[in-house]
Design an enzyme around this catalytic site. Structure first.
Site, mmCIF file in Angstrom:
data_model
loop_
_atom_site.group_PDB
_atom_site.id
_atom_site.type_symbol
_atom_site.label_atom_id
_atom_site.label_comp_id
_atom_site.label_asym_id
_atom_site.label_seq_id
_atom_site.Cartn_x
_atom_site.Cartn_y
_atom_site.Cartn_z
ATOM 1 N N LYS A 1 15.730 -63.426 -18.658
ATOM 2 C CA LYS A 1 16.061 -63.561 -17.238
ATOM 3 C C LYS A 1 17.038 -62.465 -16.826
ATOM 4 C CE LYS A 1 19.219 -65.671 -14.884
ATOM 5 N NZ LYS A 1 19.434 -64.736 -13.766
ATOM 6 N N GLU B 1 27.899 -61.670 -25.537
ATOM 7 C CA GLU B 1 28.650 -60.441 -25.229
ATOM 8 C C GLU B 1 29.347 -60.702 -23.907
ATOM 9 O OE1 GLU B 1 28.850 -57.726 -27.000
ATOM 10 O OE2 GLU B 1 27.167 -57.911 -28.392
ATOM 11 N N CYS C 1 31.753 -53.943 -19.104
ATOM 12 C CA CYS C 1 32.559 -54.924 -19.847
ATOM 13 C C CYS C 1 33.568 -54.234 -20.760
ATOM 14 C CB CYS C 1 31.661 -55.881 -20.621
ATOM 15 S SG CYS C 1 30.388 -55.041 -21.537
ATOM 16 N N GLU D 1 39.662 -59.514 -15.946
ATOM 17 C CA GLU D 1 38.638 -58.498 -15.772
ATOM 18 C C GLU D 1 38.365 -58.361 -14.268
ATOM 19 O OE1 GLU D 1 34.686 -59.496 -17.315
ATOM 20 O OE2 GLU D 1 34.634 -57.503 -18.204
HETATM 21 P P1 NDP Z 1 27.522 -64.161 -14.785
HETATM 22 O O1 NDP Z 1 28.102 -64.309 -16.141
HETATM 23 O O2 NDP Z 1 27.490 -65.344 -13.903
HETATM 24 O O3 NDP Z 1 26.026 -63.604 -14.881
HETATM 25 C C1 NDP Z 1 25.377 -63.144 -16.041
HETATM 26 C C2 NDP Z 1 23.970 -63.712 -16.130
HETATM 27 O O4 NDP Z 1 24.004 -65.119 -16.417
HETATM 28 C C3 NDP Z 1 23.156 -63.593 -14.841
HETATM 29 O O5 NDP Z 1 21.816 -63.379 -15.175
HETATM 30 C C4 NDP Z 1 23.371 -64.969 -14.231
HETATM 31 O O6 NDP Z 1 22.395 -65.271 -13.289
HETATM 32 C C5 NDP Z 1 23.289 -65.855 -15.446
HETATM 33 N N1 NDP Z 1 23.906 -67.179 -15.328
HETATM 34 C C6 NDP Z 1 24.819 -67.616 -14.417
HETATM 35 N N2 NDP Z 1 25.173 -68.889 -14.691
HETATM 36 C C7 NDP Z 1 24.475 -69.266 -15.792
HETATM 37 C C8 NDP Z 1 24.424 -70.471 -16.574
HETATM 38 N N3 NDP Z 1 25.173 -71.514 -16.300
HETATM 39 N N4 NDP Z 1 23.602 -70.508 -17.645
HETATM 40 C C9 NDP Z 1 22.856 -69.417 -17.984
HETATM 41 N N5 NDP Z 1 22.866 -68.277 -17.282
HETATM 42 C C10 NDP Z 1 23.669 -68.181 -16.201
HETATM 43 O O7 NDP Z 1 28.236 -62.973 -14.052
HETATM 44 P P2 NDP Z 1 28.393 -62.790 -12.460
HETATM 45 O O8 NDP Z 1 27.283 -61.966 -12.006
HETATM 46 O O9 NDP Z 1 28.588 -64.075 -11.752
HETATM 47 O O10 NDP Z 1 29.736 -61.997 -12.394
HETATM 48 C C11 NDP Z 1 30.983 -62.696 -12.389
HETATM 49 C C12 NDP Z 1 32.020 -61.933 -13.141
HETATM 50 O O11 NDP Z 1 31.644 -61.857 -14.497
HETATM 51 C C13 NDP Z 1 32.171 -60.507 -12.725
HETATM 52 O O12 NDP Z 1 33.024 -60.380 -11.652
HETATM 53 C C14 NDP Z 1 32.691 -59.863 -13.967
HETATM 54 O O13 NDP Z 1 34.085 -59.997 -14.022
HETATM 55 C C15 NDP Z 1 32.071 -60.657 -15.063
HETATM 56 N N6 NDP Z 1 30.893 -60.002 -15.650
HETATM 57 C C16 NDP Z 1 31.037 -59.484 -16.868
HETATM 58 C C17 NDP Z 1 29.982 -58.855 -17.468
HETATM 59 C C18 NDP Z 1 30.142 -58.280 -18.800
HETATM 60 O O14 NDP Z 1 29.228 -57.625 -19.291
HETATM 61 N N7 NDP Z 1 31.264 -58.490 -19.428
HETATM 62 C C19 NDP Z 1 28.692 -58.695 -16.813
HETATM 63 C C20 NDP Z 1 28.618 -59.330 -15.523
HETATM 64 C C21 NDP Z 1 29.696 -59.941 -14.994
HETATM 65 P P3 NDP Z 1 22.618 -64.774 -11.759
HETATM 66 O O15 NDP Z 1 22.811 -63.320 -11.740
HETATM 67 O O16 NDP Z 1 21.344 -65.091 -11.134
HETATM 68 O O17 NDP Z 1 23.768 -65.545 -11.235
#
Ligand code: NDP
Length: 477
Positions: A183, A257, A291, A388
């Site tokens: 996904k 990760e 990240c 972050e």
């Molecule tokens: P998320 O962790 O919510 O998103 C990552 C992925 O997980 C997306 O595909 C998301 O779907 C999906 N997801 C969300 N909730 C669930 C769940 N309960 N179970 C399984 N999958 C889920 O990151 P966000 O996009 O909300 O970003 C929020 C914050 O996270 C950012 O501001 C940043 O600080 C941090 N972040 C860190 C990352 C890293 O690599 N360290 C990467 C991205 C974000 P969907 O996109 O459809 O919500």
């Protein structure tokens, strides 16, 4: 100024975006049975790019069952050398279509074309080539003479490196003989859907790769599905924690990760101009949506004034704007939600007493934008030094001795990466042994290679991706 600025936009004519996309299940695009469609928007212009299907629980179930059938009937039975042929074929198609994929990534994600073209796409292809090489040599990887795949992998990826994170997940999974349901993030599904077409083009057996789109609920349904044997997630620590809880007590294997708050440590003997480039690359690469971004700068006090003056001067030359302009250094923030989060944390930085500075720059009228920003006078207790921000915002702290640098660098709940800038090899080795971070870069930053493992300590997650280590998470051994 000697010359007028002339934009150099990459043409978007090379991409062919459909008005709507179904789900890629069992080798075909099919309509979602129980979800509501949503739109993918270009963050640089707010233009709607395409309508995307939302996979509901019945669709997730179909995808997982397709992956299971493909696992039982074909993929787990194929000799490694045959799996390798498919992976090589995919890698070559990615190379052939790399310009198109780079433009698509920049449109959907907002990152500069210079990065999607020169960093993301070459690494995506390299990842498939690299793991293709392992597919028939798994017995020599150090996980037993005849290691077996795990089964069906449920993979959830974020929006910051959409196609690269897909490659990090799918290439090792397939090389080891697993099938996958992946996904992509809600805001950046287009390159994953283009990858689905590439699977068709490569004649990959149906069901080996399934791409289901949707938001958090779809991700949750996927990782909790009882037919999934292995969960691989990249994203926020908060969601990673929820996933770890959701699968606790099941037989599922998990790799996570998660977030980071990396220290980039500049010693007084560092080559200053190179270090300044490293600081810029560390925090402004990909708008800071990284990240492992070097979001906490630790500068030795004796060179603080010099480093800061040169850093500000260099920041003033960064060009912000159209991601498709080949001159652009900083593109758009990926979503309105992420922009709100960056604004909120930056405001908190000011409220807590840190001093904010950005170069004068004009931001485009439409879309989501944030100027490159640094905060000085930051203390370790400030939220902008601990959380972050995931944007182009750098917190600057100082230190006097190497021991103090180590103490401050490690004073974080995260442990994904760190950077060290010094002329002394012995100091680099000593720092690397002291820093509690999965990756330590020396006199460089944000360098990636498919053969080197990547992953974190503490709240940055567990498991490694990349290299020989990256096979472990996809082998039952
Ligand atoms: P998320 O962790 O919510 O998103 C990552 C992925 O997980 C997306 O595909 C998301 O779907 C999906 N997801 C969300 N909730 C669930 C769940 N309960 N179970 C399984 N999958 C889920 O990151 P966000 O996009 O909300 O970003 C929020 C914050 O996270 C950012 O501001 C940043 O600080 C941090 N972040 C860190 C990352 C890293 O690599 N360290 C990467 C991205 C974000 P969907 O996109 O459809 O919500």
């Amino acid at each position: 100024m000697a010359f007028e600025y002339a934009p150099a936009p990459e043409s978007r004519a090379i991409v062919d975006i459909r008005s709507s996309y179904g789900l890629f299940i069992n080798g075909d695009f099919t309509e979602a049975t129980d979800g509501k469609p949503f739109k993918s928007v270009s963050p640089a212009s707010e233009e709607v790019l395409a309508e995307i299907s939302e996979a509901g629980p019945a669709d997730v179930d179909r995808a997982v069952k397709a992956a299971r059938r493909a696992y039982d009937k074909t993929w787990s039975k194929l000799p490694g050398r045959d799996r390798a042929k498919y992976l090589y074929r995919i890698a070559r198609i990615i190379q052939e279509r790399s310009r198109e994929l780079a433009v698509l990534e920049s449109l959907d994600n907002g990152k500069p074309i210079r990065e999607s073209r020169d960093v993301d796409l070459p690494l995506v292809a390299a990842h498939f080539f690299y793991y293709a090489g392992w597919a028939d040599k798994l017995g020599y990887a150090g996980f037993g003479a005849d290691p077996k795949p795990i089964g069906v992998a449920g993979q959830v990826i974020p929006w910051n490196f959409p196609l690269l994170m897909l490659a990090w997940k799918i290439a090792p999974a397939l090389a080891c003989g697993n099938t996958v349901v992946l996904k992509p993030a809600e805001t950046t599904p287009l390159t994953a859907l283009a990858f689905a077409e590439i699977c068709q083009q490569a004649d990959l057996p149906p069901g080996v790769v399934n791409i289901i789109t949707g938001a958090g609920d779809t991700g949750r349904a996927l990782v909790e599905h009882e037919g999934v044997d292995k969960v691989a997630f990249t994203g926020s620590t908060e969601v990673g924690r929820a996933i770890a809880k959701a699968v606790a007590g099941s037989n599922k294997r998990v790799t996570l990760e998660l977030g980071g708050k990396a220290a980039n440590v500049i010693f007084e003997d560092a080559p200053v101009d190179q270090a300044v480039e490293g600081i810029i690359n560390g925090i402004f690469f990909n708008q800071g949506h990284v990240c492992c971004a070097g979001s906490r700068l630790l500068v030795q006090e004796s060179v603080y004034d010099e480093v800061l003056a040169r850093l500000k001067r260099r920041m003033s030359t960064l060009r912000i704007g159209d991601p498709l302009d080949k001159n652009t250094d900083i593109g758009a923030i990926n979503s309105a939600m992420q922009l709100a989060k960056i604004r909120e944390l930056s405001q908190i930085g000011e409220d807590e007493g840190a001093e904010r500075w950005s170069p004068a720059c004009e931001l485009p009228e439409h879309g989501y934008w944030f100027p490159p920003t640094i905060f000085t006078g930051v203390s370790q207790a400030h939220r902008i030094a601990r959380e972050e921000i995931f944007g182009p915002v750098l917190s600057v702290l100082t230190f006097r001795t190497p021991a103090e640098a180590v103490e401050k660098a490690n004073n974080t709940p995260f442990g994904l990466s760190a950077g060290v800038w010094t002329e002394k090899g012995s100091r680099i080795l000593w720092m690397a042994s002291q820093l509690r971070a999965g990756v330590v870069w020396a006199n460089t930053f944000n360098r990636f290679d498919p053969s080197s493992p990547f992953g974190g300590y503490k709240e940055s997650g567990y498991g490694r991706e990349g290299g020989r280590h990256g096979l472990e998470g996809y082998l039952a051994h």
